[in-house]
Write a protein that holds these residues in place. Structure first.
Motif, short mmCIF file in Angstrom:
data_model
loop_
_atom_site.label_atom_id
_atom_site.label_comp_id
_atom_site.label_asym_id
_atom_site.label_seq_id
_atom_site.Cartn_x
_atom_site.Cartn_y
_atom_site.Cartn_z
N ALA A 180 15.57 -0.43 -11.55
CA ALA A 180 14.68 -1.92 -10.35
C ALA A 180 13.56 -1.45 -9.53
O ALA A 180 13.46 -2.15 -9.32
N ASP A 181 13.69 -0.06 -9.21
CA ASP A 181 12.93 0.48 -8.04
C ASP A 181 11.16 0.58 -8.80
O ASP A 181 10.50 0.72 -8.18
N ILE A 182 12.07 0.81 -10.20
CA ILE A 182 10.50 1.32 -10.94
C ILE A 182 9.62 -0.14 -11.85
O ILE A 182 8.56 -0.27 -12.16
N CYS A 183 10.98 -0.94 -12.66
CA CYS A 183 10.57 -1.79 -13.13
C CYS A 183 9.88 -2.79 -12.38
O CYS A 183 10.07 -3.55 -11.33
N GLY A 184 8.13 -3.33 -12.99
CA GLY A 184 7.53 -4.33 -12.25
C GLY A 184 6.74 -3.90 -11.38
O GLY A 184 6.35 -4.57 -11.06
N HIS A 185 7.00 -2.87 -10.99
CA HIS A 185 6.37 -2.30 -10.07
C HIS A 185 4.69 -1.18 -10.76
O HIS A 185 4.37 -1.46 -11.59
N LEU A 186 4.10 -1.29 -9.44
CA LEU A 186 2.58 -0.65 -9.91
C LEU A 186 2.69 0.33 -9.83
O LEU A 186 4.00 2.09 -9.19
N PRO A 187 2.19 1.74 -10.60
CA PRO A 187 2.47 3.03 -11.20
C PRO A 187 2.59 4.15 -9.84
O PRO A 187 3.05 4.38 -9.41
N GLY A 188 1.04 3.51 -8.54
CA GLY A 188 0.63 4.10 -7.33
C GLY A 188 2.27 4.00 -6.36
O GLY A 188 3.46 5.09 -5.63
N GLU A 189 3.22 2.85 -6.84
CA GLU A 189 4.18 2.77 -5.89
C GLU A 189 5.48 3.42 -6.42
O GLU A 189 5.84 3.71 -5.55
N VAL A 190 5.32 3.36 -7.89
CA VAL A 190 6.62 4.16 -8.41
C VAL A 190 6.70 5.71 -8.02
O VAL A 190 7.67 6.13 -8.12
N ILE A 191 5.58 6.40 -8.14
CA ILE A 191 5.34 8.11 -7.46
C ILE A 191 4.97 8.21 -6.18
O ILE A 191 4.59 9.50 -6.33
N GLU A 192 4.83 6.88 -5.72
CA GLU A 192 5.01 7.27 -4.09
C GLU A 192 3.36 7.46 -3.05
O GLU A 192 3.30 8.47 -3.01
N CYS A 193 2.27 7.35 -3.90
CA CYS A 193 1.26 8.08 -4.16
C CYS A 193 0.84 7.40 -2.93
O CYS A 193 0.93 6.06 -2.62
N ALA A 194 0.05 8.28 -1.82
CA ALA A 194 -0.11 7.90 -0.45
C ALA A 194 -1.09 6.58 -0.77
O ALA A 194 -1.13 5.96 0.31
N TYR A 195 -1.58 6.50 -1.59
CA TYR A 195 -2.84 5.42 -1.41
C TYR A 195 -2.22 4.28 -1.41
O TYR A 195 -3.05 3.14 -1.57
N ALA A 196 -1.43 3.87 -2.03
CA ALA A 196 -0.99 3.17 -2.39
C ALA A 196 -0.75 2.27 -1.59
O ALA A 196 -0.25 0.80 -1.53
N ARG A 197 -0.51 2.74 -0.25
CA ARG A 197 0.23 1.76 0.64
C ARG A 197 -1.29 1.50 1.75
O ARG A 197 -1.05 1.07 2.98
N LEU A 198 -2.61 2.20 1.04
CA LEU A 198 -3.42 1.65 1.67
C LEU A 198 -3.96 0.21 1.70
O LEU A 198 -2.93 -0.25 0.50
N PRO A 199 -4.88 -0.51 2.55
CA PRO A 199 -5.00 -2.18 2.27
C PRO A 199 -6.06 -2.01 0.66
O PRO A 199 -6.28 -1.34 0.53
N GLY A 200 -4.82 -3.59 0.14
CA GLY A 200 -5.74 -3.24 -1.52
C GLY A 200 -4.47 -3.13 -2.48
O GLY A 200 -3.87 -3.65 -3.45
N GLY A 201 -3.91 -2.42 -1.88
CA GLY A 201 -2.58 -1.80 -2.44
C GLY A 201 -3.09 -0.56 -3.84
O GLY A 201 -4.57 0.02 -3.73
N CYS A 202 -2.09 -0.40 -4.58
CA CYS A 202 -1.78 0.66 -5.57
C CYS A 202 -3.29 0.01 -6.51
O CYS A 202 -3.18 -1.33 -6.39
#
Ligand SMILES: [Zn+2]
Length: 165
Positions: A78-100
């Motif tokens: 559930a934490d993986i399906c439907g999410h952007l790759p940066g969110e899934v691997i916890e990319c530090a930039y995915a939390r910046l404005p604009g997102g992954c």
């Protein structure tokens, strides 16, 4: 000559396979990857692999991850399906404005470049070095790994080999 299958890591006797990435897969894996019977049979096959694999949809959204990927990322389906790759691997930039996908850093993202290219051209990529700043409980750390991509039906499989943090 015996080779190690890049997908299931079993040893297999090389034949005259064409020099494409699937050519480095054993016969069983080639069958599963090139002609998956159903989405469920593909998911079951991926779960049996020891290497982490994410299943990406054409819009670079993650639609699944095999058991090895879920273990590596510490996430359930559930934490993986439907999410952007940066969110899934916890990319530090995915939390910046604009997102992954929409930050200045995303233009140089190896995952995004390879997955988009494989989706558009059908071309496979094998063991491309990549790094990502990821968020861990102790802070941001650099994760290094080798990325491989393979088109399977409407999906792109993203394999992460030799991951080190
Ligand atoms: Zn194999």
């Amino acid at each position: 000559m015996n080779r190690i299958c890049v997908w299931c890591q079993r040893e297999w006797a090389d034949d005259d396979s064409p020099p494409i990435v699937t050519g480095m897969a054993c016969e069983t894996c080639r069958e599963e990857l090139l002609q998956p019977r159903t989405a469920q049979s593909l998911a079951d096959y991926l779960d049996r692999l020891k290497v982490p694999v994410l299943v990406m949809a054409d819009d670079v959204r993650v639609v699944g991850g095999n058991a090895a990927a879920r273990a590596l990322l510490g996430k359930d389906a559930a934490d993986i399906c439907g999410h952007l790759p940066g969110e899934v691997i916890e990319c530090a930039y995915a939390r910046l404005p604009g997102g992954c996908g929409n930050t200045e850093h995303c233009k140089a993202c190896t995952i995004r470049q390879l997955v988009t290219n494989t989706h558009l051209t059908g071309e496979s990529h094998h063991h491309v070095p990549a790094y990502q700043d990821i968020r861990l409980p102790g802070g941001v750390r650099e994760m290094r790994y080798l990325v491989s991509t393979e088109k399977v039906g409407p999906f792109v499989l993203l394999r992460m080999d030799e991951t080190s943090i």
